[in-house]
Design a protein around this motif. Structure first.
Motif, PDB file in Angstrom:
ATOM      1  N   ARG A 129       0.830  -1.201   0.000  1.00 17.67           N
ATOM      2  CA  ARG A 129       0.000   0.000   0.000  1.00 17.67           C
ATOM      3  C   ARG A 129       0.875   1.266   0.000  1.00 17.67           C
ATOM      4  O   ARG A 129       0.646   2.186  -0.799  1.00 17.67           O
ATOM      5  N   GLU A 130       1.878   1.310   0.846  1.00 14.07           N
ATOM      6  CA  GLU A 130       2.741   2.489   0.911  1.00 14.07           C
ATOM      7  C   GLU A 130       3.589   2.627  -0.357  1.00 14.07           C
ATOM      8  O   GLU A 130       3.877   3.744  -0.796  1.00 14.07           O
ATOM      9  N   HIS A 131       3.978   1.499  -0.928  1.00 15.85           N
ATOM     10  CA  HIS A 131       4.733   1.531  -2.180  1.00 15.85           C
ATOM     11  C   HIS A 131       3.883   2.119  -3.309  1.00 15.85           C
ATOM     12  O   HIS A 131       4.367   2.962  -4.089  1.00 15.85           O
ATOM     13  N   ILE A 132       2.632   1.717  -3.403  1.00 11.91           N
ATOM     14  CA  ILE A 132       1.738   2.247  -4.438  1.00 11.91           C
ATOM     15  C   ILE A 132       1.514   3.739  -4.235  1.00 11.91           C
ATOM     16  O   ILE A 132       1.532   4.528  -5.193  1.00 11.91           O
ATOM     17  N   LEU A 133       1.309   4.156  -2.990  1.00  9.43           N
ATOM     18  CA  LEU A 133       1.107   5.578  -2.695  1.00  9.43           C
ATOM     19  C   LEU A 133       2.343   6.393  -3.074  1.00  9.43           C
ATOM     20  O   LEU A 133       2.230   7.481  -3.658  1.00  9.43           O
ATOM     21  N   LEU A 134       3.525   5.855  -2.782  1.00  8.46           N
ATOM     22  CA  LEU A 134       4.764   6.532  -3.157  1.00  8.46           C
ATOM     23  C   LEU A 134       4.869   6.665  -4.675  1.00  8.46           C
ATOM     24  O   LEU A 134       5.223   7.737  -5.198  1.00  8.46           O
ATOM     25  N   GLU A 135       4.546   5.584  -5.400  1.00  9.65           N
ATOM     26  CA  GLU A 135       4.624   5.615  -6.861  1.00  9.65           C
ATOM     27  C   GLU A 135       3.600   6.588  -7.452  1.00  9.65           C
ATOM     28  O   GLU A 135       3.882   7.265  -8.446  1.00  9.65           O
ATOM     29  N   LEU A 136       2.425   6.685  -6.840  1.00  6.40           N
ATOM     30  CA  LEU A 136       1.422   7.640  -7.308  1.00  6.40           C
ATOM     31  C   LEU A 136       1.918   9.069  -7.159  1.00  6.40           C
ATOM     32  O   LEU A 136       1.771   9.898  -8.072  1.00  6.40           O
ATOM     33  N   ASN A 137       2.519   9.379  -6.021  1.00  3.30           N
ATOM     34  CA  ASN A 137       3.016  10.731  -5.804  1.00  3.30           C
ATOM     35  C   ASN A 137       4.203  11.053  -6.711  1.00  3.30           C
ATOM     36  O   ASN A 137       4.350  12.194  -7.173  1.00  3.30           O
ATOM     37  N   LEU A 138       5.046  10.067  -6.987  1.00  9.32           N
ATOM     38  CA  LEU A 138       6.131  10.269  -7.947  1.00  9.32           C
ATOM     39  C   LEU A 138       5.570  10.544  -9.335  1.00  9.32           C
ATOM     40  O   LEU A 138       6.082  11.390 -10.077  1.00  9.32           O
ATOM     41  N   LEU A 139       4.504   9.827  -9.683  1.00  6.09           N
ATOM     42  CA  LEU A 139       3.880  10.038 -10.989  1.00  6.09           C
ATOM     43  C   LEU A 139       3.321  11.451 -11.099  1.00  6.09           C
ATOM     44  O   LEU A 139       3.500  12.122 -12.125  1.00  6.09           O
ATOM     45  N   LEU A 140       2.652  11.926 -10.063  1.00  3.39           N
ATOM     46  CA  LEU A 140       2.121  13.299 -10.079  1.00  3.39           C
ATOM     47  C   LEU A 140       3.238  14.305 -10.306  1.00  3.39           C
ATOM     48  O   LEU A 140       3.099  15.248 -11.099  1.00  3.39           O
ATOM     49  N   SER A 141       4.349  14.096  -9.625  1.00  2.00           N
ATOM     50  CA  SER A 141       5.479  15.006  -9.778  1.00  2.00           C
ATOM     51  C   SER A 141       6.048  14.965 -11.191  1.00  2.00           C
ATOM     52  O   SER A 141       6.341  16.015 -11.782  1.00  2.00           O
ATOM     53  N   GLN A 142       6.171  13.768 -11.745  1.00  2.00           N
ATOM     54  CA  GLN A 142       6.761  13.626 -13.071  1.00  2.00           C
ATOM     55  C   GLN A 142       5.837  14.127 -14.176  1.00  2.00           C
ATOM     56  O   GLN A 142       6.297  14.507 -15.253  1.00  2.00           O
ATOM     57  N   LEU A 143       4.533  14.134 -13.890  1.00  2.00           N
ATOM     58  CA  LEU A 143       3.570  14.689 -14.847  1.00  2.00           C
ATOM     59  C   LEU A 143       3.349  16.181 -14.615  1.00  2.00           C
ATOM     60  O   LEU A 143       2.465  16.782 -15.226  1.00  2.00           O
ATOM     61  N   ARG A 144       4.124  16.725 -13.689  1.00  2.00           N
ATOM     62  CA  ARG A 144       4.042  18.148 -13.355  1.00  2.00           C
ATOM     63  C   ARG A 144       2.673  18.544 -12.833  1.00  2.00           C
ATOM     64  O   ARG A 144       2.159  19.632 -13.119  1.00  2.00           O
ATOM     65  N   ILE A 145       2.098  17.654 -12.081  1.00  2.00           N
ATOM     66  CA  ILE A 145       0.879  17.960 -11.328  1.00  2.00           C
ATOM     67  C   ILE A 145       1.324  18.304  -9.912  1.00  2.00           C
ATOM     68  O   ILE A 145       1.821  17.438  -9.184  1.00  2.00           O
ATOM     69  N   LYS A 146       1.180  19.542  -9.530  1.00  2.00           N
ATOM     70  CA  LYS A 146       1.728  20.011  -8.266  1.00  2.00           C
ATOM     71  C   LYS A 146       0.752  19.734  -7.125  1.00  2.00           C
ATOM     72  O   LYS A 146       0.135  20.635  -6.550  1.00  2.00           O
ATOM     73  N   ALA A 147       0.603  18.442  -6.837  1.00  2.00           N
ATOM     74  CA  ALA A 147      -0.277  18.001  -5.756  1.00  2.00           C
ATOM     75  C   ALA A 147       0.323  16.753  -5.140  1.00  2.00           C
ATOM     76  O   ALA A 147       1.163  16.082  -5.749  1.00  2.00           O
ATOM     77  N   LYS A 148      -0.106  16.443  -3.931  1.00  2.00           N
ATOM     78  CA  LYS A 148       0.396  15.254  -3.232  1.00  2.00           C
ATOM     79  C   LYS A 148      -0.752  14.562  -2.518  1.00  2.00           C
ATOM     80  O   LYS A 148      -1.573  15.214  -1.880  1.00  2.00           O
ATOM     81  N   ILE A 149      -0.787  13.231  -2.641  1.00  2.00           N
ATOM     82  CA  ILE A 149      -1.828  12.436  -1.989  1.00  2.00           C
ATOM     83  C   ILE A 149      -1.329  12.026  -0.616  1.00  2.00           C
ATOM     84  O   ILE A 149      -0.236  11.464  -0.480  1.00  2.00           O
ATOM     85  N   LYS A 150      -2.108  12.323   0.401  1.00  2.00           N
ATOM     86  CA  LYS A 150      -1.750  11.978   1.775  1.00  2.00           C
ATOM     87  C   LYS A 150      -2.779  11.008   2.336  1.00  2.00           C
ATOM     88  O   LYS A 150      -3.990  11.241   2.251  1.00  2.00           O
ATOM     89  N   VAL A 151      -2.301   9.922   2.917  1.00  2.00           N
ATOM     90  CA  VAL A 151      -3.169   8.933   3.564  1.00  2.00           C
ATOM     91  C   VAL A 151      -2.718   8.793   5.011  1.00  2.00           C
ATOM     92  O   VAL A 151      -1.521   8.662   5.288  1.00  2.00           O
ATOM     93  N   SER A 152      -3.663   8.823   5.933  1.00  2.25           N
ATOM     94  CA  SER A 152      -3.331   8.696   7.355  1.00  2.25           C
ATOM     95  C   SER A 152      -4.361   7.796   8.042  1.00  2.25           C
ATOM     96  O   SER A 152      -5.419   7.510   7.495  1.00  2.25           O
ATOM     97  N   GLY A 153      -3.988   7.363   9.246  1.00  2.00           N
ATOM     98  CA  GLY A 153      -4.911   6.574  10.051  1.00  2.00           C
ATOM     99  C   GLY A 153      -4.884   5.086   9.779  1.00  2.00           C
ATOM    100  O   GLY A 153      -5.708   4.348  10.332  1.00  2.00           O
ATOM    101  N   LEU A 154      -3.940   4.602   8.947  1.00  2.04           N
ATOM    102  CA  LEU A 154      -3.813   3.174   8.669  1.00  2.04           C
ATOM    103  C   LEU A 154      -2.504   2.665   9.253  1.00  2.04           C
ATOM    104  O   LEU A 154      -1.515   3.400   9.304  1.00  2.04           O
ATOM    105  N   PRO A 155      -2.447   1.399   9.684  1.00  2.00           N
ATOM    106  CA  PRO A 155      -1.203   0.859  10.248  1.00  2.00           C
ATOM    107  C   PRO A 155      -0.072   0.891   9.216  1.00  2.00           C
ATOM    108  O   PRO A 155      -0.258   0.491   8.065  1.00  2.00           O
TER     109      PRO A 155
END
Length: 308
Positions: A254-280
């Motif tokens: 799960r954390e690996h996928i979230l990291l890859e999603l945020n890297l993709l946003l950066s590489q596509l020059r989408i200046k946003a970040k997905i944050k997930v909290s409250g999970l182990p």
């Protein structure tokens, strides 16, 4: 880990190049591998994400950039979600499902009104740092009108099993080993039954037990328990240790996928970040597992604390 090359801003492409699927390459890996692949994305995110108490998801950025990131996430899911917690949960679950089926989930990047991701088969896909090649099977060439399809690397996003879980090649090895015993019964025994002959020296119960032990050994890094909660194959401690290891594997993916999603946003020059909290987190689960091993936390309490 395969990284997405920097994508120039000038590229605007609305048509897909890749072949989405190859019907001729369908295969049956057997019940063991199928259960394993289906269990990995199961509960990797909260099932009722909207109502989950501790889980929260948000996208950080300006309104315009948040809208672009939301459109990208929506292209990954099967349902039109208006709730952000559900949207992020569905996107991560969908990616995890695709990764679990082959160890690698490729997506083609296309620009229509917004950036979109389209999944396609990882079979017969050869990836290099600059170019990707799809080798179309001979029987499917009439459908796709091509023998080889060339795609620039910058037009693909590829998510693989993380190295902590064995990586792509390690995962493919697990699936091959699980497929060795795809038949519930050995073929020679089925032939004897068809001829109404039985071998008194063959113990079917013992055979199945050995297969179960083999499947547990093959998947020990992931901690998969084969959906077996009985006391026949496990002590109570071994079962809970295995369950917690599988939860760690899911959290790692799960954390690996979230990291890859945020890297993709950066590489596509989408200046946003997905944050997930409250999970182990993986670290939380390993710490909790250690506390359980030393007897500082009961089995039931440990299971309750790592559940989502």
């Amino acid at each position: 880990m395969i990284r997405l090359a920097q994508r120039p801003k000038s590229i605007k492409r609305s048509t897909l190049r890749v072949a989405r699927h190859f019907p001729s390459l369908r295969e049956d890996l057997g019940p063991g591998a199928s259960m394993f692949m289906r269990d990995i994305p199961l509960s990797i995110m909260p099932i009722r994400a909207r109502d989950a108490g501790t889980y929260n998801a948000r996208i950080i950025g300006t309104n315009h950039e948040v809208e672009r990131a939301t459109a990208l996430l929506q292209s990954l899911t099967r349902y039109a979600r208006t709730n952000l917690k559900e949207l992020v949960g569905d996107a991560i679950t969908e990616i995890a499902t695709n990764v679990a089926w082959y160890g690698r989930a490729p997506y083609e990047i296309s620009n229509r009104d917004d950036v979109r991701l389209t999944s396609f088969t990882p079979r017969r896909l050869f990836v290099t740092p600059w170019l990707c090649v799809q080798a179309v099977p001979r029987t499917d060439r009439e459908s796709w009108k091509e023998a080889f399809i060339l795609i620039p690397r910058r037009d693909l996003w590829v998510v693989e099993v993380p190295k902590a879980l064995g990586g792509y090649h390690g995962y493919r090895k697990i699936l091959r080993e699980l497929a060795r015993f795809r038949d519930t019964t050995p073929k020679f025994w089925m032939k004897d039954l068809e001829r109404r002959q039985t071998d008194s020296h063959f113990n079917f119960v013992e055979y199945r037990r050995e297969v179960e032990i083999y499947e547990c050994r093959v998947t020990r890094r992931w901690g998969w328990n084969r959906r077996d909660f009985s006391s026949r194959n496990w002590t109570e401690f071994a079962l809970f240790y295995r369950v917690m290891t599988f939860r760690w594997a899911q959290a790692t993916l799960r954390e690996h996928i979230l990291l890859e999603l945020n890297l993709l946003l950066s590489q596509l020059r989408i200046k946003a970040k997905i944050k997930v909290s409250g999970l182990p987190t993986p670290e939380n689960i390993l710490g909790l597992r250690s506390e359980m091993v030393f007897g500082n936390v009961s089995y039931s309490k440990a299971y309750e604390m790592m559940s989502i």
